[in-house]
Design a protein around this motif. Structure first.
Motif, PDB file in Angstrom:
ATOM      1  N   HIS A  29       0.836  -1.207   0.000  1.00 32.97           N
ATOM      2  CA  HIS A  29       0.000   0.000   0.000  1.00 32.97           C
ATOM      3  C   HIS A  29       0.870   1.257   0.000  1.00 32.97           C
ATOM      4  O   HIS A  29       0.591   2.204  -0.739  1.00 32.97           O
ATOM      5  N   MET A  30       1.921   1.266   0.809  1.00 29.26           N
ATOM      6  CA  MET A  30       2.803   2.429   0.862  1.00 29.26           C
ATOM      7  C   MET A  30       3.533   2.622  -0.464  1.00 29.26           C
ATOM      8  O   MET A  30       3.720   3.750  -0.920  1.00 29.26           O
ATOM      9  N   GLN A  31       3.938   1.537  -1.101  1.00 29.36           N
ATOM     10  CA  GLN A  31       4.624   1.629  -2.389  1.00 29.36           C
ATOM     11  C   GLN A  31       3.677   2.200  -3.447  1.00 29.36           C
ATOM     12  O   GLN A  31       4.075   3.059  -4.232  1.00 29.36           O
ATOM     13  N   ALA A  32       2.429   1.751  -3.459  1.00 27.35           N
ATOM     14  CA  ALA A  32       1.451   2.260  -4.425  1.00 27.35           C
ATOM     15  C   ALA A  32       1.179   3.740  -4.168  1.00 27.35           C
ATOM     16  O   ALA A  32       1.037   4.529  -5.105  1.00 27.35           O
ATOM     17  N   GLU A  33       1.115   4.122  -2.909  1.00 32.58           N
ATOM     18  CA  GLU A  33       0.881   5.525  -2.557  1.00 32.58           C
ATOM     19  C   GLU A  33       2.055   6.391  -3.008  1.00 32.58           C
ATOM     20  O   GLU A  33       1.866   7.482  -3.541  1.00 32.58           O
ATOM     21  N   LYS A  34       3.273   5.887  -2.829  1.00 34.73           N
ATOM     22  CA  LYS A  34       4.474   6.627  -3.239  1.00 34.73           C
ATOM     23  C   LYS A  34       4.475   6.837  -4.748  1.00 34.73           C
ATOM     24  O   LYS A  34       4.747   7.929  -5.235  1.00 34.73           O
ATOM     25  N   GLU A  35       4.166   5.789  -5.492  1.00 30.03           N
ATOM     26  CA  GLU A  35       4.131   5.902  -6.946  1.00 30.03           C
ATOM     27  C   GLU A  35       3.039   6.866  -7.394  1.00 30.03           C
ATOM     28  O   GLU A  35       3.227   7.625  -8.338  1.00 30.03           O
ATOM     29  N   SER A  36       1.925   6.860  -6.713  1.00 27.91           N
ATOM     30  CA  SER A  36       0.829   7.773  -7.036  1.00 27.91           C
ATOM     31  C   SER A  36       1.262   9.219  -6.833  1.00 27.91           C
ATOM     32  O   SER A  36       0.979  10.085  -7.665  1.00 27.91           O
ATOM     33  N   HIS A  37       1.960   9.487  -5.733  1.00 28.34           N
ATOM     34  CA  HIS A  37       2.432  10.848  -5.467  1.00 28.34           C
ATOM     35  C   HIS A  37       3.477  11.278  -6.496  1.00 28.34           C
ATOM     36  O   HIS A  37       3.494  12.425  -6.933  1.00 28.34           O
ATOM     37  N   GLU A  38       4.339  10.347  -6.889  1.00 31.85           N
ATOM     38  CA  GLU A  38       5.357  10.678  -7.889  1.00 31.85           C
ATOM     39  C   GLU A  38       4.710  11.030  -9.221  1.00 31.85           C
ATOM     40  O   GLU A  38       5.095  11.993  -9.881  1.00 31.85           O
ATOM     41  N   LEU A  39       3.691  10.277  -9.627  1.00 33.26           N
ATOM     42  CA  LEU A  39       2.983  10.580 -10.873  1.00 33.26           C
ATOM     43  C   LEU A  39       2.280  11.926 -10.789  1.00 33.26           C
ATOM     44  O   LEU A  39       2.269  12.695 -11.751  1.00 33.26           O
ATOM     45  N   GLU A  40       1.705  12.207  -9.628  1.00 31.00           N
ATOM     46  CA  GLU A  40       1.013  13.479  -9.440  1.00 31.00           C
ATOM     47  C   GLU A  40       1.983  14.650  -9.571  1.00 31.00           C
ATOM     48  O   GLU A  40       1.681  15.649 -10.207  1.00 31.00           O
TER      49      GLU A  40
END
Length: 48
Positions: A29-40
Motif C-alpha cells: 500500500h505504501m509503495q502504491a501511494e508513493k508511486e501515485s504521489h510521484e505521478l502526481e
C-alpha cells in the motif's frame, strides 16, 4: 503435555503468518501511494 506445546506452536505460527501478511499488505500500500504521489508531481511539473 505435548499437546500444549503443539497448540502453542500452531498459535505462534499463526501469529507470525498474520504479522508477515499485514507487513506485506502495508508495504504494498505504501509503495502504491508513493508511486501515485510521484505521478502526481510529474503531472504538476508538466503543467507548469
Amino acid at each position: 503435555m505435548i499437546w500444549l506445546f503443539l497448540i502453542l506452536a500452531v498459535c505462534t505460527v499463526a501469529v507470525v503468518w498474520a504479522g508477515i501478511a499485514l507487513y506485506l499488505r502495508v508495504r504494498r500500500h505504501m509503495q502504491a501511494e508513493k508511486e501515485s504521489h510521484e505521478l502526481e508531481h510529474e503531472r504538476e511539473a508538466g503543467k507548469l
